[in-house]
Design an enzyme around this catalytic site. Structure first.
Site, PDB file in Angstrom:
ATOM      1  CB  VAL A  69       5.773  12.222 -10.168  1.00  0.00           C
ATOM      2  CG1 VAL A  69       5.084  12.236  -8.822  1.00  0.00           C
ATOM      3  CG2 VAL A  69       6.127  10.811 -10.617  1.00  0.00           C
TER       4      VAL A  69
ATOM      5  CG  ASN B  89       5.796   5.609  -2.120  1.00  0.00           C
ATOM      6  OD1 ASN B  89       6.462   4.616  -1.874  1.00  0.00           O
ATOM      7  ND2 ASN B  89       4.585   5.533  -2.664  1.00  0.00           N
TER       8      ASN B  89
ATOM      9  CE1 TYR C 260      12.830   0.066  -8.924  1.00  0.00           C
ATOM     10  CE2 TYR C 260      14.296  -1.660  -8.111  1.00  0.00           C
ATOM     11  CZ  TYR C 260      13.310  -0.724  -7.896  1.00  0.00           C
ATOM     12  OH  TYR C 260      12.788  -0.562  -6.627  1.00  0.00           O
TER      13      TYR C 260
ATOM     14  CE  LYS D 258      13.261   2.935  -6.664  1.00  0.00           C
ATOM     15  NZ  LYS D 258      12.357   3.914  -6.024  1.00  0.00           N
TER      16      LYS D 258
ATOM     17  N   PRO E   7      14.797  -0.304   0.869  1.00  0.00           N
ATOM     18  CG  PRO E   7      12.495  -0.073   0.862  1.00  0.00           C
ATOM     19  CD  PRO E   7      13.730   0.508   0.272  1.00  0.00           C
TER      20      PRO E   7
ATOM     21  CB  THR F  39       3.293  -3.484  -2.688  1.00  0.00           C
ATOM     22  OG1 THR F  39       4.446  -3.901  -3.417  1.00  0.00           O
ATOM     23  CG2 THR F  39       3.663  -3.246  -1.230  1.00  0.00           C
TER      24      THR F  39
HETATM   25  C1  8X3 Z   1      12.889  -3.495  -4.494  1.00  0.00           C
HETATM   26  C2  8X3 Z   1      13.944  -4.489  -4.187  1.00  0.00           C
HETATM   27  O1  8X3 Z   1      15.358  -6.415  -5.012  1.00  0.00           O
HETATM   28  O2  8X3 Z   1      13.267  -6.041  -6.156  1.00  0.00           O
HETATM   29  O3  8X3 Z   1      13.396  -2.272  -4.856  1.00  0.00           O
HETATM   30  O4  8X3 Z   1      15.099  -4.564  -6.514  1.00  0.00           O
HETATM   31  S1  8X3 Z   1      14.414  -5.392  -5.543  1.00  0.00           S
END
Ligand code: 8X3
Length: 251
Positions: free
Chosen positions: A57, A83, A149, A153, A179, A185
């Protein structure tokens, strides 16, 4: 009704679980990922209703060309599950790796954006279509080391909501699935660059959400009547909750 569901990052984790669940529910799955040998194994397991397609991607030429590369009979995509995504590192911003940051932005933001833009004209031709974007609780709740990160998101969640404002009045629905702590995973192992002991520590003493729980949620969102759009689904394991704001006290 049998749907054609395109899943990115389908070689493992959430993506593979979503593929398995979708096939079990009678749908057909276009499973995309970089690791073709894993997709081939999934095809062996799940049979001819799964089409493995190599896709990185982060390669805009490949994502933009994706719809045109699908074989006859697989072009009418009803559902796009964005995903593919990853977390890399948990260092504070002042010492985090720029390379990790760039990779997260390239995958979680730019990659998702390109796949969505490429598929949208096709989704608009379907009687009802659904885009499911895999976001995270990190989009809403900051935590130390979550820096880029969480920001990627937040993009995914806000992009999902903004897409709906463009698509209102069309037959394309958009859902952001967000989530919290998910186990079973490669997520934490990837985040800690293969340090499996550290990754295991993330889940010690918890019963996290599983990839199957995510697949269940995607199946529910996709299966709802066409007049229902779920804007966002925030999910945590019962053992998790949002924490208090941090206060650094003197002395
Ligand atoms: C996954 C949840 O809390 O590790 O996106 O950021 S966390």
């Amino acid at each position: 009704m049998s749907l054609t569901i395109l899943v990115t990052g389908a070689s493992a984790g959430f993506g593979a679980a979503i593929a398995r669940r979708s096939i079990r529910d009678g749908h057909r799955v276009i499973a995309t990922a970089r690791r073709v040998e894993r997709l081939e194994a999934l095809a062996q397991e799940l049979g001819p209703n799964l089409l493995p397609v190599a896709l990185d991607v982060t390669d805009p030429k490949a994502t933009d060309a994706l719809p045109g590369c699908l074989p006859e009979g697989w072009r009418e995509v009803d559902v796009l599950v964005n995903n593919a995504g990853l977390a890399l590192g948990m260092d504070p911003a002042q010492s985090a790796s720029m390379e990790d940051w760039d990779t997260m932005v390239a995958t979680n933001v730019t990659g998702l954006m390109h796949v969505t833009r490429a598929l949208l004209p096709h989704l608009l031709t379907r009687p009802v279509a659904t885009i499911v974007n895999l976001s995270s609780t990190a989009a809403s709740y900051p935590y130390p080391g979550g820096n880029v990160y969480g920001a990627t998101k937040a993009f995914v969640s806000q992009f999902s909501l903004n897409l709906r404002t463009d698509l209102v009045g069309t037959n394309v629905r958009v859902t952001s699935v967000e989530p919290g702590l998910c186990g079973g995973t490669e997520f934490s192992s990837v985040r800690f660059h293969g340090d499996d002991a550290r990754a295991a520590g993330v889940y010690a003493g918890t019963q996290p959400i599983t990839a199957e729980d995510i697949a269940e949620t995607v199946a529910w969102v996709v299966g709802l009547p066409k007049h229902v759009n779920i804007n966002r689904v925030e999910m945590m394991p019962t053992c998790q909750a949002a924490g208090p704001l941090a206060i650094k006290r003197q002395g």
